[in-house]
Design a protein around this motif. Structure first.
Motif: not given
Length: 294
Positions: A101-105
């Protein structure tokens, strides 16, 4: 025209085009595919010859996709989703959740809100692999650069689905050290300021300060709110910080109540087609429950 009607696109062709559409360089596409740049170059040439037309415009800026390449990439994204789902299903028991799962922030939200929630996520879903991207630019969820975005915004993109996690409240802070207390005694337009003016010119804290304290010139311009917090804590000046980042630190001292005009909203966002994947849904649901704003 003969080549165009005879050539049959394979699954590997679609993934090659998708990788180059995302990366814009042969090296970047090769890294995504696990191949070297020359192999990607030969593959693209073969596909273009087979289709009888170019897919990309080559320039110093890299490979810019044409209309056909964009269309192929959209179909490739569906293939990618199907492959990832099949791999996850084949590797896990029915009750398990697995996959990447790729999370961007932003770095501020990552360190202040997302990271504290990850330990319990790992304990709950040990087979999930996390890929974290921290930056001020917004990764393209439509192009599958990320599965989930955690963003501070007043207007989330309409093509994404999301949950409002609450308001991000901001206040002015100084250091608890002797230097910080000296800064606290000065008028706001006389104190040394730390701010992300050049990196985030539209940030609510920058807009507020320029509107209400137009004569202030920051003594330090930095490229993130996280750096503002570090420099303020070291006594270099005062700065506007989100409460979720500053309240947990014993070396920072608030100089007043939260400033309403600096407030923005925190959103948890994903793409409509990704939210139904078990691994994305599991991480999305966990973050929605675990992230709490002061």
């Amino acid at each position: 025209m003969l080549a165009r009607t005879q050539y049959q696109l394979e699954a590997s062709d679609l993934l090659t085009v998708l990788a180059l559409v995302r990366a814009h360089t042969l090296a970047g596409a090769g890294e995504r595919l696990g191949q070297d740049a020359s192999t990607v170059f030969r593959s693209v040439q073969r596909i273009e010859r087979g289709l009888g037309q170019p897919l990309f415009q080559r320039s110093r800026a890299g490979y810019q996709p044409g209309e056909l390449a964009q269309s192929i990439a959209e179909h490739a994204e569906q293939l990618e989703l199907a492959l990832e789902s099949a791999r996850a299903a084949a590797q896990t028991l029915p009750e398990q959740v697995a996959g990447r799962v790729r999370i961007t922030t932003t770095d501020t939200i990552l360190h202040g809100l997302v990271a504290p929630a990850l330990a319990t996520l790992r304990a709950e879903h040990p087979l999930i692999e996390l890929e974290l991207h921290a930056g001020n630019e917004v990764a393209n969820l439509t192009r599958r650069d990320a599965d989930i975005a955690v963003r501070a915004t007043r207007r989330p993109p309409p093509h994404l689905v999301g949950r409002h996690l609450g308001p991000i409240r901001v206040a002015l802070y100084t250091a608890r050290s002797a230097a910080g207390r000296r800064h606290a005694k000065l008028a706001l337009d006389q104190a040394p300021w730390i701010a992300p003016d050049d990196a985030l010119p539209d940030h609510p804290t920058v807009v507020w300060r320029k509107r209400h304290l137009p004569r202030v010139v920051p003594v330090c311009r930095v490229n993130s709110i996280l750096t503002v917090a570090e420099l303020v804590a070291r006594g270099l000046g005062i700065g506007l910080l989100p409460l979720f980042l500053a309240q947990a630190r014993s070396d920072l001292l608030a100089l007043g109540e939260p400033i309403e005009a600096c407030q923005t909203d925190l959103w948890l966002l994903t793409h409509t087609e990704s939210r139904h994947l078990r691994r994305v849904s599991a991480v999305y649901g966990h973050l929605a429950q675990a992230i709490a704003l002061p």
